[in-house]
Design a protein around this motif. Structure first.
Motif, PDB file in Angstrom:
ATOM      1  N   THR A 111      38.913  47.052  51.809  1.00 23.70           N
ATOM      2  CA  THR A 111      38.601  45.984  52.764  1.00 23.70           C
ATOM      3  C   THR A 111      38.461  44.640  52.080  1.00 23.70           C
ATOM      4  O   THR A 111      38.416  43.608  52.740  1.00 23.70           O
ATOM      5  N   ARG A 138      30.142  51.167  46.857  1.00 28.86           N
ATOM      6  CA  ARG A 138      29.730  50.041  47.699  1.00 28.86           C
ATOM      7  C   ARG A 138      29.267  48.949  46.744  1.00 28.86           C
ATOM      8  O   ARG A 138      28.921  49.222  45.594  1.00 28.86           O
ATOM      9  N   TYR A 139      29.244  47.704  47.212  1.00 27.31           N
ATOM     10  CA  TYR A 139      28.892  46.574  46.350  1.00 27.31           C
ATOM     11  C   TYR A 139      27.557  46.790  45.636  1.00 27.31           C
ATOM     12  O   TYR A 139      27.471  46.638  44.419  1.00 27.31           O
ATOM     13  N   ASP A 140      26.525  47.160  46.375  1.00 28.43           N
ATOM     14  CA  ASP A 140      25.202  47.305  45.765  1.00 28.43           C
ATOM     15  C   ASP A 140      25.177  48.414  44.714  1.00 28.43           C
ATOM     16  O   ASP A 140      24.471  48.325  43.713  1.00 28.43           O
ATOM     17  N   GLU A 141      25.965  49.456  44.890  1.00 25.26           N
ATOM     18  CA  GLU A 141      26.061  50.535  43.904  1.00 25.26           C
ATOM     19  C   GLU A 141      26.878  50.090  42.681  1.00 25.26           C
ATOM     20  O   GLU A 141      26.581  50.476  41.553  1.00 25.26           O
ATOM     21  N   LEU A 194      34.238  44.604  48.151  1.00 22.10           N
ATOM     22  CA  LEU A 194      33.774  44.780  46.776  1.00 22.10           C
ATOM     23  C   LEU A 194      34.344  43.689  45.881  1.00 22.10           C
ATOM     24  O   LEU A 194      33.622  43.078  45.090  1.00 22.10           O
ATOM     25  N   HIS A 249      38.546  47.377  41.310  1.00 25.67           N
ATOM     26  CA  HIS A 249      37.876  47.472  42.609  1.00 25.67           C
ATOM     27  C   HIS A 249      38.849  47.900  43.690  1.00 25.67           C
ATOM     28  O   HIS A 249      38.443  48.257  44.782  1.00 25.67           O
TER      29      HIS A 249
END
Length: 111
Positions: free
Chosen positions: A72, A41-44, A75, A68
């Motif tokens: 969807t 996920r983006y934050d990870e 990211l 990436h």
């Protein structure tokens, strides 16, 4: 494609593209210069990218790739629109050339 850079769509150096011959740096994608973020996920992904780019700077690898994928697109958008514009040490970035994986990768030049 032209480089993307903070505040300038053409890049801080007038839009030069990796492989243009004026940097003397390799733009060939290999395992050592690629950070695989698929499934993150983006934050990870941010902490992983920060660590990867920091190591690349220490190891003297100015050209790096972020994988990436397509998914969807969240990211990819987060990296290109939020993280890379303000990331320390990042000079330029762009969608990777087709030979290097195309839009599933972002090519990043660090200082």
């Amino acid at each position: 494609p032209k480089w993307e850079s903070v505040g300038e769509s053409e890049g801080a150096d007038g839009g030069s593209v990796i492989g243009g011959g004026n940097r003397g740096t390799s733009s060939v994608r290999v395992e050592a210069n690629t950070c695989d973020l698929r499934g993150f996920r983006y934050d990870e992904a941010i902490s992983e990218v920060e660590r990867f780019l920091s190591n690349a700077a220490v190891e003297g690898r100015p050209i790096n790739f972020l994988l990436h994928g397509h998914g969807t697109g969240a990211l990819k958008r987060g990296l290109r629109e939020e993280f890379l514009p303000t990331a320390p040490g990042v000079k330029h970035w762009k969608r990777a050339d087709e030979a290097d994986g195309g839009d599933a990768f972002t090519m990043v030049e660090i200082s």
